[in-house]
Design a protein around this motif. Sequence first.
Motif, PDB file in Angstrom:
ATOM      1  N   UNK A 182       1.336  34.992  51.210  1.00  0.00           N
ATOM      2  CA  UNK A 182       1.991  36.186  51.769  1.00  0.00           C
ATOM      3  C   UNK A 182       1.145  36.734  52.898  1.00  0.00           C
ATOM      4  N   UNK A 183       1.779  37.478  53.806  1.00  0.00           N
ATOM      5  CA  UNK A 183       1.039  38.007  54.946  1.00  0.00           C
ATOM      6  C   UNK A 183      -0.074  38.958  54.530  1.00  0.00           C
ATOM      7  N   UNK A 184      -0.914  39.258  55.469  1.00  0.00           N
ATOM      8  CA  UNK A 184      -1.971  40.239  55.212  1.00  0.00           C
ATOM      9  C   UNK A 184      -1.325  41.544  54.764  1.00  0.00           C
ATOM     10  N   UNK A 185      -1.987  42.214  53.855  1.00  0.00           N
ATOM     11  CA  UNK A 185      -1.551  43.537  53.383  1.00  0.00           C
ATOM     12  C   UNK A 185      -0.270  43.492  52.544  1.00  0.00           C
ATOM     13  N   UNK A 186       0.136  42.305  52.118  1.00  0.00           N
ATOM     14  CA  UNK A 186       1.406  42.265  51.396  1.00  0.00           C
ATOM     15  C   UNK A 186       1.238  42.548  49.900  1.00  0.00           C
TER      16      UNK A 186
ATOM     17  N   UNK B 297       4.493  36.867  48.349  1.00  0.00           N
ATOM     18  CA  UNK B 297       4.880  38.269  48.509  1.00  0.00           C
ATOM     19  C   UNK B 297       5.831  38.386  49.679  1.00  0.00           C
ATOM     20  N   UNK B 298       6.951  39.034  49.383  1.00  0.00           N
ATOM     21  CA  UNK B 298       8.023  39.090  50.369  1.00  0.00           C
ATOM     22  C   UNK B 298       7.795  40.248  51.327  1.00  0.00           C
ATOM     23  N   UNK B 299       8.110  39.994  52.580  1.00  0.00           N
ATOM     24  CA  UNK B 299       8.114  41.114  53.550  1.00  0.00           C
ATOM     25  C   UNK B 299       9.437  41.070  54.306  1.00  0.00           C
ATOM     26  N   UNK B 300       9.829  42.216  54.847  1.00  0.00           N
ATOM     27  CA  UNK B 300      11.072  42.253  55.631  1.00  0.00           C
ATOM     28  C   UNK B 300      10.738  42.622  57.062  1.00  0.00           C
ATOM     29  N   UNK B 301      11.652  42.206  57.941  1.00  0.00           N
ATOM     30  CA  UNK B 301      11.410  42.532  59.352  1.00  0.00           C
ATOM     31  C   UNK B 301      12.406  43.579  59.791  1.00  0.00           C
ATOM     32  N   UNK B 302      11.917  44.658  60.320  1.00  0.00           N
ATOM     33  CA  UNK B 302      12.833  45.712  60.774  1.00  0.00           C
ATOM     34  C   UNK B 302      12.598  45.961  62.267  1.00  0.00           C
ATOM     35  N   UNK B 303      13.662  46.315  62.927  1.00  0.00           N
ATOM     36  CA  UNK B 303      13.543  46.590  64.369  1.00  0.00           C
ATOM     37  C   UNK B 303      13.030  48.004  64.557  1.00  0.00           C
ATOM     38  N   UNK B 304      11.977  48.123  65.318  1.00  0.00           N
ATOM     39  CA  UNK B 304      11.481  49.456  65.661  1.00  0.00           C
ATOM     40  C   UNK B 304      12.155  49.851  66.973  1.00  0.00           C
ATOM     41  N   UNK B 305      13.251  50.620  66.838  1.00  0.00           N
ATOM     42  CA  UNK B 305      14.094  50.866  68.018  1.00  0.00           C
ATOM     43  C   UNK B 305      13.350  51.612  69.125  1.00  0.00           C
ATOM     44  N   UNK B 306      12.477  52.515  68.737  1.00  0.00           N
ATOM     45  CA  UNK B 306      11.789  53.302  69.780  1.00  0.00           C
ATOM     46  C   UNK B 306      10.923  52.385  70.649  1.00  0.00           C
ATOM     47  N   UNK B 307      10.271  51.376  70.029  1.00  0.00           N
ATOM     48  CA  UNK B 307       9.391  50.497  70.818  1.00  0.00           C
ATOM     49  C   UNK B 307      10.057  49.177  71.181  1.00  0.00           C
TER      50      UNK B 307
ATOM     51  N   UNK C 265       7.974  45.254  57.098  1.00  0.00           N
ATOM     52  CA  UNK C 265       8.108  46.204  55.998  1.00  0.00           C
ATOM     53  C   UNK C 265       7.625  45.492  54.733  1.00  0.00           C
ATOM     54  N   UNK C 266       6.578  46.050  54.130  1.00  0.00           N
ATOM     55  CA  UNK C 266       6.026  45.397  52.935  1.00  0.00           C
ATOM     56  C   UNK C 266       6.825  45.805  51.707  1.00  0.00           C
TER      57      UNK C 266
END
Length: 858
Positions: free
Chosen positions: A602-606, A734-744, A750-751
């Motif tokens: 799993x990614x770091x911090x997951x 460990x699963x993580x999700x990807x969310x669009x950060x619209x402002x940037x 998302x952990x």
Amino acid sequence: MNPSSYFGNKRSNAENPFASNFTFGTSSASAQDSNYPQILKTPLPTGNPQRSGYKSWTPQMGYSATSSSAVSTHSPSVIVAVVEGRGLARGEIGMASIDLKSPQIILSQFADNTTYAKVITKLKILSPLEIIMSNTACVVGNSTKLFTLITENFKNVNFTTIQRKYFNETKGLEYIEQLCITEFSTVLMEVQSKYYCLAAVAALLKYVEFIQNSVYAPKSLKICFQGSEQTAMIDSSSAQNLELLINNQDYRNNHTLFGVLNYTKTPGGSRRLRSNILEPLVDIETINMRLDCVQELLQDEELFFGLQSVISRFLDTEQLLSVLVQIPKQDTVNAAESKITNLIYLKHTLELVDPLKIALRNCSTPLLRAYCGSLEDKRFGIILEKIKTIINDDARYMKGCLNMRTQKCYAVRSNINEFLDIARRTYTEIVDDIAGMISQLAEKYSLPLRTSFSSARGFFIQMTTDCTALPNNQLPSEFIKISKVKSSYTFTSADLIKMNERCQESLREIYHMTYMIVCKLLSEIYEHIHCLYKLSDTVSMLDMLLSFAHACTLSDYVRPEFTDTLAIKQGWHPILEKISVEKPIANNTYITEGSNFLIITGPNMSGKSTYLKQIALCQIMAQIGSYVPAEYSSFRIAEQIFTRISTDDDIETNSSTFMKEMKEIAYILHNANNKSLILIDELGRGTNTEEGIGICYAVCEYLLSLKAFTLFATHFLELCHIEVLYPNVENMHFEVQHVKNTSRNKEAILYTYKICKGLTEEKNYGLKAAEVSSLPPSIVLDAKEITTQITRQVLQNQRSTPEMERQRAVYHLATRLVQTARNSKLDPDSLRMYLSNLKKKYETDFSRAEQVSGKTEE
Ligand SMILES: Nc1ncnc2c1ncn2[C@@H]1O[C@H](COP(=O)(O)OP(=O)(O)OP(=O)(O)O)[C@@H](O)[C@H]1O
């Protein structure tokens, strides 16, 4: 009467053949004195005894007072003697330890391997104040390996070497015969042929008696033998990684397992919890007995609160016993004062026995009933009656030094010694005079003066007012030794100093006379005093069990079961729960013999490290008899718990981090067995990737030959390939999700902190982390390109053949069948029928399954 003989002391100074040779310092060198830890000899600065400050002790030297204290949150008070067999017996270790705060000696003897892992672990658990070894262990240029290892591992502990002749097993046996209380005398049978622990106890007692400047009264010590098999072994770096007792970021905070479980009310209870966490039980029956108690405490509120209220009034019973069974070699004022205080404590303690019995009277679980039964001992009543004939009914333990001073002064009933009565009247008059004088001064200067007291200053004057309210903004010149804290002034006067001196003088007289009476009383009750060992055991155990129940009331813990599977449904990390506002995300765990090796990616911090630690913490909680943070839990008893977890605050250099990793992993490989729980996190990160993967692979392959339960968290996705080769390996991630950060207009991670089957599909998460960091975009781009090429190559190599897949499926079928057969309650005929039906159904696969299952069984 000589107070030293009130215990019928057969080993008094006069009879001690060595007594005249000893040149002890003042009584300040006594371990009874709270200064003891500050006056130790210089700790060994390096691992080289020839150059450094370890001390060689002989009885003629006495005890020198020249050094600093060893720093520890748990103030060390244990002295340990260690001795190793010679020649063919090398590796056979004898140990004897005594806690200066508790009159208990623990002996052990065991065979250790060449890394001396057991001795080092045992010593770390004892966290000794001082270690004693034979002088032959450190002959110049030829120190034994054990000595070198101990000195390397315990750099802040004081070392003393004693001539080998004092490690004398015959003397050890004599000591035990002479000093062990009757209730525990069966220890003699256990140890009479264990020469090394007998030798160790001889050296230990000889040394302790002389540094304490007192001898132990005959039949006064609890002496136990403890092999190394009754408890699970947790090595010290695992204890540190798991933050069992000390938080790795800040040693002062209580974000530890001990902090999570510690709602104990007595020092004995807290010591018991501490030692249980470091050495969990392995005996399921005993663990279940404890769990039954916790369950009853949780179900019966009246029992819980009633018991908690009595237990919280107990003082440190072990410490009390420790002082009561020691006979000071010199009668000093301090010794007198301490004996009087302890008699008051003893009365206070014994007066709690009846309330404790009442609190326990309706309990039903066997362990609580047994503890209740132990309170029926008639000796408690006998001692209390005797004390009450001499000591005032209302003499009791009180908080505050002036209160306690008054209690000591008036402890003995009036009309027992007429001179004592006169001295006390004089003392009262002086105290009244002091109060009168201070109120006169208050009137004279129109100031709000109060009489105060501290043990260091005696009586002094206190005033809480603003100095600007005083004439000329100054206190009258009559007041001296003025000090100010915030708006409070404290001072004294020449007259008050004189009156304090008179007060002290009359107190000394009172203490002296009271001491004589107390010593006579103690000599009469001494034969019964050993029932206190039982009491201190009862109190500390009840306190710890109450503490477990208390922890359960604050969170939804569940009672664990013990089977051959590690299954945790929705478990969470107990320390993380304590420190975070929201409850941690819960996860499942399932490890069985057929699937005993989890690779976690799993990614770091997951959440990988947190998950590993959570499993070990739950395992330890279950094995000490506590409920665990989960919805359901079942554990296989672990005989050893090993962890290799990198800590974030590693301040060592890269190369030494690597060496530390290697040392830790070597330790695991040397000591792990089929009943171990092994947690490995990010092995090989201290070297380059290829070597890191190589090391991980080799370590995994070795561990796969054991039936230990292993969790292996890694960033090396190449390792997940092992699952194809070894059917008992399972990949989790460990699963993580990807969310669009619209402002940037960028993607953010998302952990979920949720563990799922299979290996992580996240690729290049390091690069994603780099992207959001301040690394220049051109560098990130290059890095991405190179990584893609390498990954393509690796994936090609990893593809598994259809034959590999088939073998895997067959193996799984085989292990499931073996387990079903084992767990089923079918009689042999039905079982045979069941298997033959299955065989018909899966003819081809079954014949392979039988072959493989045969292998597994072997
Ligand atoms: N189950 C959980 N519930 C809530 N928060 C969690 C959970 N697990 C981990 N965390 C939070 O995430 C942080 C990172 O977790 P952890 O250190 O376990 O990740 P990791 O995968 O081991 O990271 P790395 O690979 O970088 O070492 C923790 O400090 C904790 O605050």
